[in-house]
Enzyme design. Sequence first.
Site, PDB file in Angstrom:
ATOM      1  N   GLU A   1      21.201  -6.646   1.045  1.00 10.23           N
ATOM      2  CA  GLU A   1      22.544  -6.139   0.732  1.00 10.23           C
ATOM      3  C   GLU A   1      23.149  -6.760  -0.508  1.00 10.23           C
ATOM      4  O   GLU A   1      23.876  -6.101  -1.255  1.00 10.23           O
ATOM      5  CB  GLU A   1      23.490  -6.372   1.921  1.00 10.23           C
ATOM      6  CG  GLU A   1      23.273  -5.440   3.089  1.00 10.23           C
ATOM      7  CD  GLU A   1      22.208  -5.924   4.056  1.00 10.23           C
ATOM      8  OE1 GLU A   1      21.403  -6.807   3.690  1.00 10.23           O
ATOM      9  OE2 GLU A   1      22.178  -5.405   5.186  1.00 10.23           O
TER      10      GLU A   1
ATOM     11  N   GLY B   1      20.640  -3.116   7.346  1.00  5.91           N
ATOM     12  CA  GLY B   1      20.999  -2.673   8.688  1.00  5.91           C
ATOM     13  C   GLY B   1      19.774  -2.443   9.558  1.00  5.91           C
ATOM     14  O   GLY B   1      19.858  -2.497  10.786  1.00  5.91           O
TER      15      GLY B   1
ATOM     16  N   ALA C   1      21.327   0.667   6.235  1.00  9.01           N
ATOM     17  CA  ALA C   1      22.422   1.632   6.370  1.00  9.01           C
ATOM     18  C   ALA C   1      22.199   2.731   5.338  1.00  9.01           C
ATOM     19  O   ALA C   1      21.450   2.546   4.378  1.00  9.01           O
ATOM     20  CB  ALA C   1      23.744   0.926   6.108  1.00  9.01           C
TER      21      ALA C   1
ATOM     22  N   GLU D   1      18.952  -5.788  10.853  1.00  9.92           N
ATOM     23  CA  GLU D   1      20.053  -6.140  11.765  1.00  9.92           C
ATOM     24  C   GLU D   1      19.898  -5.403  13.100  1.00  9.92           C
ATOM     25  O   GLU D   1      20.191  -5.947  14.158  1.00  9.92           O
ATOM     26  CB  GLU D   1      21.401  -5.806  11.109  1.00  9.92           C
ATOM     27  CG  GLU D   1      21.730  -6.756   9.951  1.00  9.92           C
ATOM     28  CD  GLU D   1      22.949  -6.321   9.157  1.00  9.92           C
ATOM     29  OE1 GLU D   1      22.958  -5.155   8.704  1.00  9.92           O
ATOM     30  OE2 GLU D   1      23.879  -7.117   9.001  1.00  9.92           O
TER      31      GLU D   1
HETATM   32  N1  CAA Z   1      20.300   4.716   2.049  1.00  5.94           N
HETATM   33  C1  CAA Z   1      20.226   5.946   1.507  1.00  5.94           C
HETATM   34  N2  CAA Z   1      19.150   6.374   0.802  1.00  5.94           N
HETATM   35  C2  CAA Z   1      18.124   5.509   0.651  1.00  5.94           C
HETATM   36  C3  CAA Z   1      18.143   4.215   1.193  1.00  5.94           C
HETATM   37  C4  CAA Z   1      19.298   3.820   1.933  1.00  5.94           C
HETATM   38  N3  CAA Z   1      19.386   2.626   2.517  1.00  5.94           N
HETATM   39  N4  CAA Z   1      16.998   3.605   0.877  1.00  5.94           N
HETATM   40  C5  CAA Z   1      16.273   4.484   0.158  1.00  5.94           C
HETATM   41  N5  CAA Z   1      16.960   5.635   0.037  1.00  5.94           N
HETATM   42  C6  CAA Z   1      16.498   6.860  -0.634  1.00  5.94           C
HETATM   43  C7  CAA Z   1      16.305   6.670  -2.132  1.00  5.94           C
HETATM   44  O1  CAA Z   1      17.506   6.882  -2.828  1.00  5.94           O
HETATM   45  C8  CAA Z   1      15.253   7.705  -2.446  1.00  5.94           C
HETATM   46  O2  CAA Z   1      15.914   8.949  -2.488  1.00  5.94           O
HETATM   47  P1  CAA Z   1      15.389  10.091  -3.477  1.00  5.94           P
HETATM   48  O3  CAA Z   1      13.972  10.366  -3.098  1.00  5.94           O
HETATM   49  O4  CAA Z   1      16.340  11.201  -3.258  1.00  5.94           O
HETATM   50  O5  CAA Z   1      15.508   9.465  -4.849  1.00  5.94           O
HETATM   51  C9  CAA Z   1      14.377   7.719  -1.181  1.00  5.94           C
HETATM   52  O6  CAA Z   1      15.195   7.142  -0.150  1.00  5.94           O
HETATM   53  C10 CAA Z   1      13.111   6.921  -1.312  1.00  5.94           C
HETATM   54  O7  CAA Z   1      13.448   5.612  -1.785  1.00  5.94           O
HETATM   55  P2  CAA Z   1      12.566   4.868  -2.881  1.00  5.94           P
HETATM   56  O8  CAA Z   1      12.267   5.800  -4.010  1.00  5.94           O
HETATM   57  O9  CAA Z   1      13.252   3.592  -3.183  1.00  5.94           O
HETATM   58  O10 CAA Z   1      11.224   4.648  -2.070  1.00  5.94           O
HETATM   59  P3  CAA Z   1      10.246   3.402  -2.044  1.00  5.94           P
HETATM   60  O11 CAA Z   1       9.169   3.738  -1.089  1.00  5.94           O
HETATM   61  O12 CAA Z   1       9.905   2.987  -3.428  1.00  5.94           O
HETATM   62  O13 CAA Z   1      11.092   2.192  -1.408  1.00  5.94           O
HETATM   63  C11 CAA Z   1      12.534   1.103   0.138  1.00  5.94           C
HETATM   64  C12 CAA Z   1      11.515   2.232  -0.095  1.00  5.94           C
HETATM   65  C13 CAA Z   1      11.843  -0.253   0.007  1.00  5.94           C
HETATM   66  C14 CAA Z   1      13.070   1.259   1.526  1.00  5.94           C
HETATM   67  C15 CAA Z   1      13.648   1.201  -0.924  1.00  5.94           C
HETATM   68  O14 CAA Z   1      14.151   2.522  -0.919  1.00  5.94           O
HETATM   69  C16 CAA Z   1      14.824   0.289  -0.699  1.00  5.94           C
HETATM   70  O15 CAA Z   1      14.768  -0.871  -1.058  1.00  5.94           O
HETATM   71  N6  CAA Z   1      15.902   0.834  -0.123  1.00  5.94           N
HETATM   72  C17 CAA Z   1      17.160   0.137   0.002  1.00  5.94           C
HETATM   73  C18 CAA Z   1      17.123  -0.858   1.099  1.00  5.94           C
HETATM   74  C19 CAA Z   1      18.468  -1.493   1.257  1.00  5.94           C
HETATM   75  O16 CAA Z   1      19.095  -1.926   0.318  1.00  5.94           O
HETATM   76  N7  CAA Z   1      18.926  -1.548   2.500  1.00  5.94           N
HETATM   77  C20 CAA Z   1      20.186  -2.118   2.811  1.00  5.94           C
HETATM   78  C21 CAA Z   1      21.182  -1.043   2.883  1.00  5.94           C
HETATM   79  S1  CAA Z   1      22.800  -1.706   3.036  1.00  5.94           S
HETATM   80  C22 CAA Z   1      22.984  -2.104   4.649  1.00  5.94           C
HETATM   81  O17 CAA Z   1      22.102  -1.956   5.435  1.00  5.94           O
HETATM   82  C23 CAA Z   1      24.342  -2.645   4.955  1.00  5.94           C
HETATM   83  C24 CAA Z   1      24.537  -3.175   6.303  1.00  5.94           C
HETATM   84  O18 CAA Z   1      24.431  -4.340   6.529  1.00  5.94           O
HETATM   85  C25 CAA Z   1      24.997  -2.306   7.375  1.00  5.94           C
END
Ligand code: CAA
Length: 697
Positions: free
Chosen positions: A125, A102, A63, A105
Site C-alpha cells: 500500500e 487487502g 483492494a 490482510e
Molecule cells: N485493483 C484494481 N485493479 C488492479 C489491481 C488492484 N488492486 N491490481 C491490478 N489491477 C489491474 C491492473 O490495473 C491491470 O489492469 P489492466 O489489464 O486493465 O491494465 C490488471 O489488473 C493486471 O495487472 P498487471 O498488469 O499489474 O498484472 P501483473 O500480472 O503484471 O501483476 C500484480 C499483478 C502483482 C497483482 C500487480 O497488478 C499489482 O502489484 N497490483 C497491485 C497490488 C496492490 O497494490 N495491492 C494493494 C491494493 S491497496 C489495498 O489493498 C488497501 C487496503 O489495505 C485495503
Amino acid sequence: MSEVVRVSLEGNVAVVSVNNPPVNALGIAVRLGLRRAIRQAIADDRVQAIALVCEGRTFFAGADISEFGKPPTSPILREVHEEMEDCPKPIVAGIHGTALGGGLETALACHYRIAVPGARVGLPEVKLGILPGAGGTQRLPRLVGVPKAIEMICTGDPIGARQAHEMGVVDEIVEGDLRAATVAFAARVVAEGRPLVKVRDRNRLIEEAARQPDLFHNARAHYAKVKRGFLAPQHCISAIEAATQMDFDAGMRRERELFTELLESAQSAAQRHFFFAERQASKIPDIPPSTPRRPLDQVAIVGAGTMGGGIAMNFANAGIPVVLLEANKEALDRGMATIRRNYEGSAKRGRISAADVETRMGLLKPGLQPSDVSNADLIIEAVFENMALKKQLLTRLDQHIKPGAIVATNTSTLDVDEIARATVRPASVIGLHFFSPANVMRLLEVVRGEATAKDVVATCMDMAKRIGKVPVLSRVCYGFIGNRMLHAYFDQAFALLYAGCLPEQVDKAIYDFGFAMGPFAMSDLAGLDVSWRIRQERGETQPIADRLCELGRFGQKTGAGYFRYAEGNRTPQPDPEVAAIVEEEGLKRHGKRREIGADEIVSRCMLALVNEGAKILEEGIALRASDIDVIYVYGYSFPVYRGGPMFWAGQTGLDKVLEAIKAYHDAGCGDVWRPARLIERLAAAGRSFADYDKDRA
Ligand code: CAA
C-alpha cells in the site's frame, strides 16, 4: 450466491472460491460475496471448516484500487474480516500467485494460511501513498514482530512463500493442487481439534516492542531519509506503533484514521494515478494485444561502450543470449571487462550469486565481425551519437542481418526515420532510447518511426517488460519526449542563473520539490563536455556552461563543474569561482541581478516541463499525458508522490498553470513560454490532462 464467490461442500469443509479476474481485487462484489459465503458456512451444520481459495492467476491482489476516492460501500473490507476472524469455524486461506495488500490482510484474518512455493505475499500500500487499512498494521506485527512488520509495510516489497513461512506469516508450504491441499488442511484442523487462531489475540511480540521506544524513533528517521518527502511511510510507522500502545480495537480505529488521512492526501492521489499510468503506457490504441510478435531469442548489441555494455547486461540478466560487437579488440575487451566488473560488484554486494555472474557472462559472446549479427532477432546499435556514423554502420550490417530481424537504434536525439531510410528494411527499424546507466534505469522510450511496422512496436514493448523495463511509446522529434522536455527545463534553469540565482539555489529548490537532484548536480554527473560538443556542432552558445568547459570543468569526472567535488566524494560543494562566472554573465545579459525565491524556481522549471509536454501531446509525439508522467518519474526522478509533471499541473489547476505561463511569456522570458494551445483549450473548457487522456482512450 454471487457469481464471483462460489461455495461448495467437500466432506465437512466448505470451499469458498473467488473468481474476479484479472487479479481477484477485493471490490464490492467480492466483499459482499465473501460475507455471504462465510455466513452461509456458519449457518450450515454440515460445515465444520472453511477453505478460502481464489481462481485464476492469483490469490487476492488487494483492494480494488479503482474504488479509492469514491465513497466507501459497505461492507468495507475490515468489516468482512471481523466476521471472518470471529467465525466459530476455522478458515484456512490457500495462497497462490500474490497475496497483496487487502489480499494478505484477508489471509491474516483467517485462522490458518497455507501457500504454494511460488506464492508471494506483501503489503504494498505504501507504494500507493496509503497504508494497509484493513488491519495489516495491527495484525502483521503481532505475527512477525515490529521490526519485520515495519520493513515489510514501509518498503511495500513482497516476500516469497518460504520466507513468509520462516517468519510465521504462512503456516505451511504445500506442493501440488492448492485447492485440495487447503481442503485437506482444513479437515485436519477439525480432526486434530486445533484451536481457532486469531491473530488479533497474539500480543507477545508487540509487548516486546512496546519496551523499545527507540524502535519507532529510529524507523522514522530511517524512512525520512530513504523515502524523503513521502508521507505514507511515516503514517505506517505511527499505525504500527499504535498496535503496541493500545488494544486491538483501538489500534484498528487509529489505523483507520491514519489510512483516511493518507487516502485523502494529494500524494496518494498522485501515486494511484501513477499505478494506472504505468499500466496504461503499454497499451497502444492502433496495435491490438493480439498483434503477432516476432521471435526474440538472440540479440546483438553493436558498441561495447558504457551504453552498449549496460544494454547487453539487461538481456543477459533476463537469460537472453547476446552478441556484443565492437570494431576493435581492445574496445571489446574493455567492454567485456567492465561488464564482468559490474556483475562482480553486484555479487560482492550480495545482489546476485557468484554462479549468476558466470551464467550471465556465459550468455555474452564477444564479436568483431559484422557477420556476427547474422543469428540475431534484434540488433541494437549503441555507437556514438552521430547520424553519419549510425547510418554507415547500419548500411554495412544490412547484408548480414537476417530477414525479419528488428533493427533498433539507441539514440537520444537523432531522427529515427532518417536512420530507417538508410537501411533496406525501414519497417523493421525502431528507436530504443535506454537511459544511463542502462542496466539500472527502468525507463525505455520506444520510438516509433513513420515506417515502423506494428508487430515491431508490439515486440519491442513486450521485450522491454521481459528485461524489466517500463516502456513508453514516443513518435519521432528532436529529443523525443523526455529530452525534449528536459531541454525546456534546462533552458529555465539557465535563465534563473542569468537572472539572479546560483546553481546551489536552483538545485536546492528542485531537490526540496522532490527530485533526486537539481539540474546542475545532474549535469555534473552526466558531464558538461557532451552538451558543449553538441553546442559547438550546432553553432550554439551557453556562456556560463561554455566558460566552465573552457576551464576544463566537465563535472564530477574532473572534480569540478557547476560544483566542486572533494577527492572520492560525490557531494556537490558550492564554488565561489562558479559564482563569479554566473554573476558576471548574468550582469552582462541583464545589467542587474535580483533575488529569486524557491517558489519561482520550482514554478519556472516545472511549468517549462508542462508547457513543452503539452506541445508534445498536441503534436501527437506522446500518446497520453500520463505517459509523460511515467517518463519523468522513471527517467528523470520526478517525485512519484507528485504523480509526474502533467498530473502535478492538473493538481495545480490548468487555469493557474496557464496564467503563470502567460505571465512569464508577457514578461519576455522567452519563446519557450508561448502557451501550448492544448493548455489554452483545456483551461478554457475547465478540463484537465486526465480528461484529455480519457477522451482519447
Ligand atoms: N485493483 C484494481 N485493479 C488492479 C489491481 C488492484 N488492486 N491490481 C491490478 N489491477 C489491474 C491492473 O490495473 C491491470 O489492469 P489492466 O489489464 O486493465 O491494465 C490488471 O489488473 C493486471 O495487472 P498487471 O498488469 O499489474 O498484472 P501483473 O500480472 O503484471 O501483476 C500484480 C499483478 C502483482 C497483482 C500487480 O497488478 C499489482 O502489484 N497490483 C497491485 C497490488 C496492490 O497494490 N495491492 C494493494 C491494493 S491497496 C489495498 O489493498 C488497501 C487496503 O489495505 C485495503
